[in-house]
Structures are given as structure tokens and as C-alpha cells.
Design a protein around this motif. Structure first.
Motif, PDB file in Angstrom:
ATOM      1  N   LYS A  18      29.977  20.451 -31.025  1.00 51.70           N
ATOM      2  CA  LYS A  18      31.269  19.933 -31.475  1.00 51.70           C
ATOM      3  C   LYS A  18      32.362  20.543 -30.609  1.00 51.70           C
ATOM      4  O   LYS A  18      32.503  21.765 -30.544  1.00 51.70           O
ATOM      5  N   GLY A  19      33.099  19.675 -29.917  1.00 52.14           N
ATOM      6  CA  GLY A  19      34.256  20.121 -29.148  1.00 52.14           C
ATOM      7  C   GLY A  19      33.961  20.855 -27.865  1.00 52.14           C
ATOM      8  O   GLY A  19      34.825  21.568 -27.349  1.00 52.14           O
ATOM      9  N   VAL A  20      32.756  20.690 -27.295  1.00 48.93           N
ATOM     10  CA  VAL A  20      32.439  21.341 -26.023  1.00 48.93           C
ATOM     11  C   VAL A  20      33.221  20.650 -24.893  1.00 48.93           C
ATOM     12  O   VAL A  20      33.262  19.410 -24.838  1.00 48.93           O
ATOM     13  N   PRO A  21      33.847  21.406 -23.983  1.00 47.22           N
ATOM     14  CA  PRO A  21      34.548  20.782 -22.852  1.00 47.22           C
ATOM     15  C   PRO A  21      33.620  19.840 -22.091  1.00 47.22           C
ATOM     16  O   PRO A  21      32.457  20.168 -21.844  1.00 47.22           O
ATOM     17  N   ILE A  22      34.159  18.689 -21.712  1.00 47.30           N
ATOM     18  CA  ILE A  22      33.321  17.655 -21.116  1.00 47.30           C
ATOM     19  C   ILE A  22      32.695  18.117 -19.802  1.00 47.30           C
ATOM     20  O   ILE A  22      31.542  17.770 -19.505  1.00 47.30           O
ATOM     21  N   LEU A  23      33.387  18.909 -19.015  1.00 52.65           N
ATOM     22  CA  LEU A  23      32.801  19.384 -17.760  1.00 52.65           C
ATOM     23  C   LEU A  23      31.594  20.282 -18.039  1.00 52.65           C
ATOM     24  O   LEU A  23      30.563  20.193 -17.358  1.00 52.65           O
ATOM     25  N   GLN A  24      31.696  21.116 -19.049  1.00 53.59           N
ATOM     26  CA  GLN A  24      30.584  21.974 -19.438  1.00 53.59           C
ATOM     27  C   GLN A  24      29.392  21.138 -19.902  1.00 53.59           C
ATOM     28  O   GLN A  24      28.239  21.432 -19.579  1.00 53.59           O
ATOM     29  N   GLY A  46      33.358  15.122 -29.793  1.00 52.73           N
ATOM     30  CA  GLY A  46      34.695  15.431 -29.295  1.00 52.73           C
ATOM     31  C   GLY A  46      34.683  16.447 -28.176  1.00 52.73           C
ATOM     32  O   GLY A  46      33.721  17.192 -27.990  1.00 52.73           O
ATOM     33  N   THR A  47      35.747  16.473 -27.393  1.00 57.92           N
ATOM     34  CA  THR A  47      35.934  17.475 -26.349  1.00 57.92           C
ATOM     35  C   THR A  47      37.286  18.131 -26.548  1.00 57.92           C
ATOM     36  O   THR A  47      38.143  17.596 -27.262  1.00 57.92           O
ATOM     37  N   ASP A  48      37.513  19.279 -25.912  1.00 59.22           N
ATOM     38  CA  ASP A  48      38.615  20.150 -26.323  1.00 59.22           C
ATOM     39  C   ASP A  48      40.003  19.643 -25.970  1.00 59.22           C
ATOM     40  O   ASP A  48      40.953  19.893 -26.701  1.00 59.22           O
ATOM     41  N   THR A  92      36.716  11.336 -29.079  1.00 60.09           N
ATOM     42  CA  THR A  92      35.591  10.692 -28.418  1.00 60.09           C
ATOM     43  C   THR A  92      34.276  11.322 -28.870  1.00 60.09           C
ATOM     44  O   THR A  92      34.201  12.532 -29.063  1.00 60.09           O
ATOM     45  N   ILE A  93      33.253  10.493 -29.035  1.00 61.87           N
ATOM     46  CA  ILE A  93      31.908  10.990 -29.338  1.00 61.87           C
ATOM     47  C   ILE A  93      31.024  10.709 -28.126  1.00 61.87           C
ATOM     48  O   ILE A  93      30.993   9.587 -27.619  1.00 61.87           O
ATOM     49  N   PHE A  94      30.322  11.737 -27.683  1.00 58.24           N
ATOM     50  CA  PHE A  94      29.456  11.613 -26.508  1.00 58.24           C
ATOM     51  C   PHE A  94      27.996  11.702 -26.929  1.00 58.24           C
ATOM     52  O   PHE A  94      27.611  12.625 -27.650  1.00 58.24           O
ATOM     53  N   ILE A  95      27.187  10.757 -26.468  1.00 57.01           N
ATOM     54  CA  ILE A  95      25.751  10.806 -26.727  1.00 57.01           C
ATOM     55  C   ILE A  95      25.015  10.502 -25.419  1.00 57.01           C
ATOM     56  O   ILE A  95      25.316   9.523 -24.739  1.00 57.01           O
ATOM     57  N   SER A  96      24.054  11.375 -25.104  1.00 60.47           N
ATOM     58  CA  SER A  96      23.310  11.251 -23.848  1.00 60.47           C
ATOM     59  C   SER A  96      21.819  11.315 -24.119  1.00 60.47           C
ATOM     60  O   SER A  96      21.366  12.120 -24.941  1.00 60.47           O
ATOM     61  N   HIS A 160      20.987   8.478 -19.460  1.00 62.92           N
ATOM     62  CA  HIS A 160      21.902   7.412 -19.879  1.00 62.92           C
ATOM     63  C   HIS A 160      22.888   8.077 -20.840  1.00 62.92           C
ATOM     64  O   HIS A 160      22.481   8.588 -21.888  1.00 62.92           O
ATOM     65  N   HIS A 161      24.168   8.110 -20.459  1.00 59.73           N
ATOM     66  CA  HIS A 161      25.126   8.716 -21.385  1.00 59.73           C
ATOM     67  C   HIS A 161      26.324   7.805 -21.630  1.00 59.73           C
ATOM     68  O   HIS A 161      26.697   6.991 -20.795  1.00 59.73           O
ATOM     69  N   THR A 162      26.885   7.976 -22.829  1.00 56.92           N
ATOM     70  CA  THR A 162      27.914   7.071 -23.326  1.00 56.92           C
ATOM     71  C   THR A 162      29.087   7.855 -23.900  1.00 56.92           C
ATOM     72  O   THR A 162      28.889   8.840 -24.616  1.00 56.92           O
ATOM     73  N   SER A 163      30.283   7.404 -23.586  1.00 58.83           N
ATOM     74  CA  SER A 163      31.498   7.880 -24.241  1.00 58.83           C
ATOM     75  C   SER A 163      31.889   6.825 -25.271  1.00 58.83           C
ATOM     76  O   SER A 163      32.232   5.690 -24.910  1.00 58.83           O
ATOM     77  N   PHE A 164      31.830   7.187 -26.545  1.00 62.40           N
ATOM     78  CA  PHE A 164      32.164   6.268 -27.628  1.00 62.40           C
ATOM     79  C   PHE A 164      33.595   6.516 -28.095  1.00 62.40           C
ATOM     80  O   PHE A 164      33.950   7.649 -28.461  1.00 62.40           O
ATOM     81  N   LEU A 165      34.398   5.456 -28.097  1.00 61.85           N
ATOM     82  CA  LEU A 165      35.795   5.564 -28.517  1.00 61.85           C
ATOM     83  C   LEU A 165      35.881   5.438 -30.032  1.00 61.85           C
ATOM     84  O   LEU A 165      36.231   4.388 -30.564  1.00 61.85           O
ATOM     85  N   TRP A 166      35.554   6.534 -30.735  1.00 68.31           N
ATOM     86  CA  TRP A 166      35.681   6.493 -32.185  1.00 68.31           C
ATOM     87  C   TRP A 166      37.155   6.285 -32.552  1.00 68.31           C
ATOM     88  O   TRP A 166      37.487   5.541 -33.464  1.00 68.31           O
TER      89      TRP A 166
END
Length: 265
Positions: A18-24, A46-48, A92-96, A160-166
């Protein structure tokens, strides 16, 4: 967590953040893709901070309003996978999915078959929720996008990774230009007419829970905790996703501004 099909289905490790920076997150995913022999599902709720993420071949001058990005100090990340450009934040919700080729033997390791497989999985997730479909390379409800996808394929593995616009802040979309190479179904619509919010259809937690449950038909699912994002000392891994520096963006901006002046003469 277990699917009850242990021994027959390949193992899928699910890791939730939860909330991990996207680059990380991107660094972790690339490390797992290139150095781990296992299958992984990475969920980051989410990201920070607001961050623009571009595909590996993306050109800032063509995709970003660089003057506004610099003025407002919006970080810009170039990721290790292909795909388009998105601005992400805590909404944003990220799932990979990171998979061995032989873990899903019915899927040929090429972009279209992987997209088809993922869309079938998400069809289960969104069963009874909106008018879900895969339109070109996007996940949509009707004709409005809520999920952008990117992939990378190696010799024996793929991600395969996705950025979901919650949810999203419409003002943030002003940092993005209308791309020259847009999907046909977009029909030159601006962001306000092209995208939609998942929160109008499903709660965050229900979406995450449904996605993990949908994996049960393909994998034996187990939940793990990763205590460190760092590479082991014996791994010669250097991530290729990176933060674009201010100077690099300024040079792109100056070059772009110069071209505009020349074109007007």
C-alpha cells in the motif's frame, strides 16, 4: 491462501503493498522478472505522490506538457516496459503479473496473446460490474478507459502490468498531451471524455479481492511478504526504470520550444 489444487496448478506468489513509490515498485518487478524463477502477482494500492510514468520508448517532448511538469515539479519516470504514458497517485491501483512461459502454456509469449489472457481473467473480476472489455490495448467500461497496460517479454518469462484509475484528479491530466499514436476508439477525445473512474463501479478492496480470487483458476495462490526491495548481494541486477532528471527535461523543453519557434517563422 490456497486454491485446493496444489500439485496440479503452478504456484503464484501474491504480494500486496500500500502506497509504495512507483519507481520502487518498478525496480522490484524488473528484478523479479529477470532474477526470480517464480510466478508473481504484485498488488500496490496507490503510490505516494503524483508521478508521470512513461513507456521505455516514450519521448517527453511529444507526450508531456514539459513546462507545466517542470513548474509544478512533477516527477517523471521512464519504466522498463513498453506502453503509453499515465499520471498516477494514491488513487491508482497497480496490479502486475510476472509469469514463466510454461506456467501458462496456452498463452504464446507475445503481446496479443498475453493481453487476451489478461482480459479473460479480468472479465471474471468484472463479471456483473459495468460493460467491461478489452479495446485495443486498454481496459474499458463501454468506450471509456480505466486501465492502461504495459508488457515486457524475456526468453522464458513475461510481465503484464496495469495502472487502474480507481479515481483521479482531472487537473493532473493536463500534464499529458494527446498522444500522436492514440487508439482508434479514442477518436481524438480529450481526457475528460476518454477515461472513467473505477470507483463508480466497484470498491477498491472488492476489486483487489476479486482479482486475487480470479487467479485461483490458473494458479495455486499463496500470499507472501517481501521484507526488502533490494537485490541480494550476489545478484548483478541493475534496474532500467529511472527518474528523468530536471536537466534532461529542461533540455527537452528547450528543444521543443526552439522547434515551435522555427515552425512559426
Amino acid at each position: 491462501m490456497s486454491s485446493g489444487n496444489v500439485g496440479r496448478l503452478p504456484l503464484m506468489n501474491v504480494v500486496k503493498f500500500k502506497g509504495v513509490p512507483i519507481l520502487q515498485q518498478l525496480h522490484l518487478e524488473e528484478r523479479l522478472l529477470r532474477t526470480s524463477p517464480q510466478n508473481w502477482c504484485i498488488v500496490n494500492d496507490g503510490t505516494d505522490e503524483p508521478t508521470i510514468v512513461m513507456g521505455i520508448s516514450g519521448k517527453p517532448a511529444e507526450l508531456l506538457e514539459i513546462g507545466s511538469v517542470l513548474q509544478d515539479k512533477i516527477p517523471v519516470v521512464k519504466r522498463f516496459t513498453g506502453g503509453g504514458t499515465v499520471i498516477v497517485d494514491h488513487r491508482t491501483i497497480f496490479i502486475s503479473f510476472i509469469c514463466n512461459k510454461d506456467a501458462v502454456p496456452t498463452v504464446q509469449p507475445y503481446p496479443r496473446p498475453i493481453m487476451s489472457w489478461s482480459s479473460q481473467l479480468y472479465s471474471k473480476v468484472f463479471q456483473g460490474v459495468g460493460d467491461f472489455s478489452l479495446r485495443e490495448n486498454d481496459y474499458v467500461f463501454g468506450n471509456r478507459k480505466f486501465g492502461g497496460n504495459a508488457q515486457s517479454i524475456t526468453k522464458g518469462r513475461w510481465i503484464h502490468h496495469t495502472s487502474f484509475l480507481w479515481d483521479y484528479e482531472m487537473m493532473n491530466m493536463a500534464y499529458l498531451k494527446l498522444p500522436k499514436r492514440a487508439p482508434d476508439y479514442r477518436q481524438a477525445r480529450d481526457h475528460s471524455d476518454f477515461i472513467c473512474r473505477m470507483k463508480d463501479y466497484i470498491s477498491r478492496q472488492e476489486f483487489i479481492n476479486r482479482t486475487i480470487s480470479a487467479l485461483d483458476s490458473h494458479f495455486s495462490v499463496t500470499s507472501l511478504e517481501l521484507k526488502s526491495f533490494d537485490s541480494p548481494d550476489d545478484t548483478k541486477f541493475m534496474p532500467s526504470s529511472r527518474l528523468l532528471g530536471k536537466q534532461e527535461l529542461e533540455e527537452r523543453f528547450e528543444s521543443e520550444s526552439g522547434n515551435v519557434i522555427l515552425q512559426s517563422l
